[in-house]
Design an enzyme around this catalytic site. Structure first.
Site, PDB file in Angstrom:
ATOM      1  N   HIS A 109     -23.808  -8.482  -4.083  1.00 27.56           N
ATOM      2  CA  HIS A 109     -23.905  -9.361  -4.740  1.00 27.56           C
ATOM      3  C   HIS A 109     -25.602 -10.773  -4.822  1.00 27.56           C
ATOM      4  O   HIS A 109     -25.876 -11.140  -5.862  1.00 27.56           O
ATOM      5  CB  HIS A 109     -23.364 -10.715  -4.125  1.00 27.56           C
ATOM      6  N   ASP A 133     -19.184  -8.607 -12.509  1.00 29.10           N
ATOM      7  CA  ASP A 133     -17.896  -7.694 -11.905  1.00 29.10           C
ATOM      8  C   ASP A 133     -18.927  -6.299 -11.508  1.00 29.10           C
ATOM      9  O   ASP A 133     -19.627  -5.800 -12.487  1.00 29.10           O
ATOM     10  CB  ASP A 133     -17.014  -7.051 -12.846  1.00 29.10           C
ATOM     11  N   SER A 156      -8.538 -10.564 -15.803  1.00 30.05           N
ATOM     12  CA  SER A 156      -8.296 -11.112 -14.622  1.00 30.05           C
ATOM     13  C   SER A 156      -8.585 -12.458 -14.059  1.00 30.05           C
ATOM     14  O   SER A 156      -9.442 -12.874 -13.520  1.00 30.05           O
ATOM     15  CB  SER A 156      -9.790 -10.602 -13.588  1.00 30.05           C
ATOM     16  N   LEU A 193     -30.191 -24.077 -23.392  1.00 30.80           N
ATOM     17  CA  LEU A 193     -28.666 -23.279 -22.590  1.00 30.80           C
ATOM     18  C   LEU A 193     -27.482 -24.255 -22.123  1.00 30.80           C
ATOM     19  O   LEU A 193     -27.933 -24.746 -21.162  1.00 30.80           O
ATOM     20  CB  LEU A 193     -29.313 -22.026 -22.333  1.00 30.80           C
TER      21      LEU A 193
END
Ligand code: IPE
Ligand code: IPE
Ligand code: MG
Length: 250
Positions: A41, A24, A200, A135
């Protein structure tokens, strides 16, 4: 924060097996620079590349990143469109890098509502990376914790209706098994940059006993130092899971 030497072998650091990150603050980062939100973004995408490298080097096994929520459709169509384009661009552009880092890519969320191009890119990214095992990067896209729980409830209800199980057979374990990615462990630690003190709608079922760590740093500025600070805080936490501290009997 003072610059730290990168040291991924810190023996005093406890590393979460499964990490959640609410990416965020992209909009605020862009606004501070008088740039369009999309630039934020894009910069957030760069932070994600760095997060993958750092998580791999630290030995995190699963990192779930919140990229687009079921509520984010309420943003202007132009921003939503740009975000969708960015997802496609990201996985096409960085696949070689993800391969080098041994990153398996998976998606969590309601993919059926996403544009076809995003769905195809996601499917390809999953397919191409399925044998990598350093990962796991889980992208939560069109993800909502409530929707995930409703989806699990529907699957279980269908089994009840067909007579396969009875309502009294429903357990927490069965609920967990019906979440989007049941093999991914619940997050040990959830990081939220940008200073908001809320979840959220992220991993509502899975976060029951996650440690939470919030930072004022905006997601595009989040790097090795913040990740290390989060792991330092996590190392100092006493995870009791409703019991007592280790070694404490009264
Ligand atoms: C997070 O950054 C990215 C998405 C929700 C897609 P924001 O766009 O929410 O950034 P802020 O919160 O407005 O700064
Ligand atoms: C959460 O951020 C969702 C993602 C980071 C993808 P939001 O910006 O959508 O959350 P709120 O609106 O501040 O709660
Ligand atoms: Mg936000």
């Amino acid at each position: 924060m003072a610059k730290k030497e990168k040291n991924f072998d810190r023996k005093d650091l406890k590393i979460p097996v499964s990490l959640g990150v609410i990416m965020d603050g992209n909009g605020r980062w862009a606004k501070k620079r008088h740039l369009p939100r999309t630039a934020g973004h894009r910069a957030g995408g760069e932070s994600l590349r760095e997060l993958c490298r750092n998580c791999g080097n630290y030995g995190v096994k699963y990192v779930t990143v919140y990229a687009f929520s079921t509520e984010n459709w309420s943003r202007p169509a132009d921003e939503v469109g740009q975000l969708m384009k960015l997802f496609v661009e990201y996985f096409n552009k960085y696949d070689a890098e993800l391969e080098k880092e041994g990153v398996r890519v998976r998606f969590s969320g309601d993919m059926s509502e996403l544009p076809e191009e995003v769905r195809n890119t996601a499917r390809e990214a999953e397919e191409k990376s399925k044998d990598r095992d350093r990962l796991q990067l889980i992208i939560a896209i069109n993800y909502g914790g409530r929707r995930e729980i409703v989806n699990a409830a529907r699957h279980i209800a269908e089994k009840c209706v067909s007579g396969e199980i009875k309502p009294e057979d429903i357990t927490e374990h069965m609920m967990s098994d019906n979440m989007y990615l049941p093999d991914v462990p619940d997050p040990d630690l959830i990081i939220r940059p940008s200073g908001e003190l809320r979840i959220s709608n992220f991993l509502l079922w899975e976060c029951a006993y996650s440690e939470l760590w919030v930072s004022e740093c905006l997601w595009p500025d989040f790097g090795y130092e913040e990740l290390t600070a989060a792991f330092e805080a996590y190392t100092a936490r006493d995870r009791r899971f409703g019991g007592l501290s280790a070694g404490e009997t009264e």
